[in-house]
Design an enzyme around this catalytic site. Structure first.
Site, PDB file in Angstrom:
ATOM      1  N   ASN A  27       1.758  44.403 -19.494  1.00 29.83           N
ATOM      2  CA  ASN A  27       1.475  45.678 -20.174  1.00 29.83           C
ATOM      3  C   ASN A  27       1.975  45.758 -21.606  1.00 29.83           C
ATOM      4  OD1 ASN A  27       0.067  47.029 -18.009  1.00 29.83           O
ATOM      5  ND2 ASN A  27       2.046  47.084 -16.964  1.00 29.83           N
ATOM      6  N   ARG A  34       0.395  52.695 -25.049  1.00 25.21           N
ATOM      7  CA  ARG A  34       0.979  52.998 -23.739  1.00 25.21           C
ATOM      8  C   ARG A  34       2.315  53.716 -23.895  1.00 25.21           C
ATOM      9  NH1 ARG A  34       4.500  49.409 -20.580  1.00 25.21           N
ATOM     10  NH2 ARG A  34       4.798  50.443 -18.595  1.00 25.21           N
ATOM     11  N   TYR A  39       8.003  53.765 -25.661  1.00 22.31           N
ATOM     12  CA  TYR A  39       7.922  52.427 -26.233  1.00 22.31           C
ATOM     13  C   TYR A  39       7.584  52.404 -27.721  1.00 22.31           C
ATOM     14  CZ  TYR A  39       7.839  51.325 -21.285  1.00 22.31           C
ATOM     15  OH  TYR A  39       8.146  51.253 -19.952  1.00 22.31           O
ATOM     16  N   ALA A  93       7.991  44.717 -16.300  1.00 20.06           N
ATOM     17  CA  ALA A  93       8.166  45.096 -14.887  1.00 20.06           C
ATOM     18  C   ALA A  93       8.679  43.941 -14.034  1.00 20.06           C
ATOM     19  CB  ALA A  93       6.854  45.630 -14.321  1.00 20.06           C
ATOM     20  N   HIS A  96      12.485  43.483 -12.679  1.00 17.99           N
ATOM     21  CA  HIS A  96      13.047  44.076 -11.467  1.00 17.99           C
ATOM     22  C   HIS A  96      12.494  43.467 -10.190  1.00 17.99           C
ATOM     23  CE1 HIS A  96      13.914  46.887 -14.656  1.00 17.99           C
ATOM     24  NE2 HIS A  96      12.617  47.037 -14.848  1.00 17.99           N
ATOM     25  N   ASP A 103      13.692  32.126 -11.268  1.00 21.65           N
ATOM     26  CA  ASP A 103      13.850  30.713 -10.917  1.00 21.65           C
ATOM     27  C   ASP A 103      13.373  29.796 -12.044  1.00 21.65           C
ATOM     28  OD1 ASP A 103      14.971  31.413  -8.501  1.00 21.65           O
ATOM     29  OD2 ASP A 103      13.205  30.897  -7.300  1.00 21.65           O
ATOM     30  N   GLU A 114      17.290  38.223 -23.041  1.00 22.50           N
ATOM     31  CA  GLU A 114      16.443  39.207 -22.356  1.00 22.50           C
ATOM     32  C   GLU A 114      16.373  40.447 -23.238  1.00 22.50           C
ATOM     33  OE1 GLU A 114      16.528  41.714 -18.141  1.00 22.50           O
ATOM     34  OE2 GLU A 114      18.374  40.823 -18.916  1.00 22.50           O
ATOM     35  N   HIS A 116      14.506  44.428 -23.806  1.00 22.32           N
ATOM     36  CA  HIS A 116      13.734  45.571 -23.312  1.00 22.32           C
ATOM     37  C   HIS A 116      13.645  46.602 -24.425  1.00 22.32           C
ATOM     38  CE1 HIS A 116      13.792  44.002 -19.286  1.00 22.32           C
ATOM     39  NE2 HIS A 116      15.074  43.738 -19.458  1.00 22.32           N
ATOM     40  N   LEU A 117      12.475  47.156 -24.606  1.00 18.80           N
ATOM     41  CA  LEU A 117      12.284  48.176 -25.641  1.00 18.80           C
ATOM     42  C   LEU A 117      13.084  49.438 -25.335  1.00 18.80           C
ATOM     43  CD1 LEU A 117       8.453  47.647 -25.952  1.00 18.80           C
ATOM     44  CD2 LEU A 117      10.116  47.156 -27.747  1.00 18.80           C
ATOM     45  N   SER A 118      13.035  49.863 -24.079  1.00 22.63           N
ATOM     46  CA  SER A 118      13.759  51.071 -23.681  1.00 22.63           C
ATOM     47  C   SER A 118      15.092  50.674 -23.048  1.00 22.63           C
ATOM     48  CB  SER A 118      12.929  51.888 -22.681  1.00 22.63           C
ATOM     49  OG  SER A 118      12.765  51.166 -21.472  1.00 22.63           O
ATOM     50  N   ARG A 123      16.654  54.952 -17.407  1.00 18.09           N
ATOM     51  CA  ARG A 123      15.342  55.145 -16.778  1.00 18.09           C
ATOM     52  C   ARG A 123      15.511  55.380 -15.279  1.00 18.09           C
ATOM     53  NH1 ARG A 123      11.097  52.190 -19.343  1.00 18.09           N
ATOM     54  NH2 ARG A 123       9.810  53.441 -17.953  1.00 18.09           N
ATOM     55  N   ARG A 127      14.784  50.725 -12.063  1.00 21.17           N
ATOM     56  CA  ARG A 127      14.782  49.895 -13.267  1.00 21.17           C
ATOM     57  C   ARG A 127      16.191  49.454 -13.689  1.00 21.17           C
ATOM     58  NH1 ARG A 127       9.592  50.143 -15.611  1.00 21.17           N
ATOM     59  NH2 ARG A 127       8.461  52.032 -15.044  1.00 21.17           N
TER      60      ARG A 127
END
Length: 161
Positions: A27, A34, A39, A93, A96, A103, A114, A116-118, A123, A127
């Site tokens: 997404n 979106r 975001y 997504a 989670h 792996d 790692e 994440h935007l938010s 949240r 999440r």
């Protein structure tokens, strides 16, 4: 003659440069449209262009990849184990839910950031758990699209040590 020398010089620089792959999960191709309240309005194309430009400033080569398909993301991570010096990943997504992405990341012997935007901890409760954070070199969340640039600067710095 000058053109050939310039091309040769660019190829030599590319060989010497560190290579970073930025992997965007499901997404994220819809950024800007979106849920802009969560975001933002910056598109994935804008982010990718900014990452490549910042990479040039930092002296690293940045490649980007986005997929809505878990298996293709796993394939790209496996490819990264052979062809990249660092990985920045926004599993979206799959953060989670995906043992397969986790792996695949465990195969890597390079820094993993790692992103994440938010802020996933502000949240929904489902999440709050990341299947990636405990194996990542570092995690950034809640800075919107700026987090990608922060991650690139961080991984570039790590690679220069």
């Amino acid at each position: 003659m000058a053109i050939k020398k310039n091309i040769k010089k660019q190829l030599e620089q590319r060989i010497e440069s560190q290579k970073i792959i930025v992997i965007h999960g499901p997404n994220l191709n819809m950024l800007g449209a979106r849920e802009p309240d969560k975001y933002g309005t910056v598109t994935l194309t804008d982010i990718n262009k900014g990452l490549v430009k910042l990479g040039e400033k930092l002296g690293v080569i940045v490649d980007t990849f986005q997929s809505n398909h878990e298996g293709l993301i796993v394939d790209k991570i496996q490819d990264a184990s052979l062809n990249y010096d660092g990985v920045i990943i926004n599993p979206a997504a799959y953060t989670h839910t995906s043992i397969a992405v986790r792996d695949a990341l465990l195969l890597l012997k390079v820094p993993i950031i790692e992103i994440h935007l938010s802020n996933i901890f502000k949240r929904e409760p489902f999440r709050h758990k990341s299947m990636i954070s405990d194996i990542a070199t570092g995690t950034l969340c809640g800075f919107g699209h700026l987090g990608y640039y922060m991650a690139l600067e961080a991984i570039s710095s790590l690679l220069k040590k």
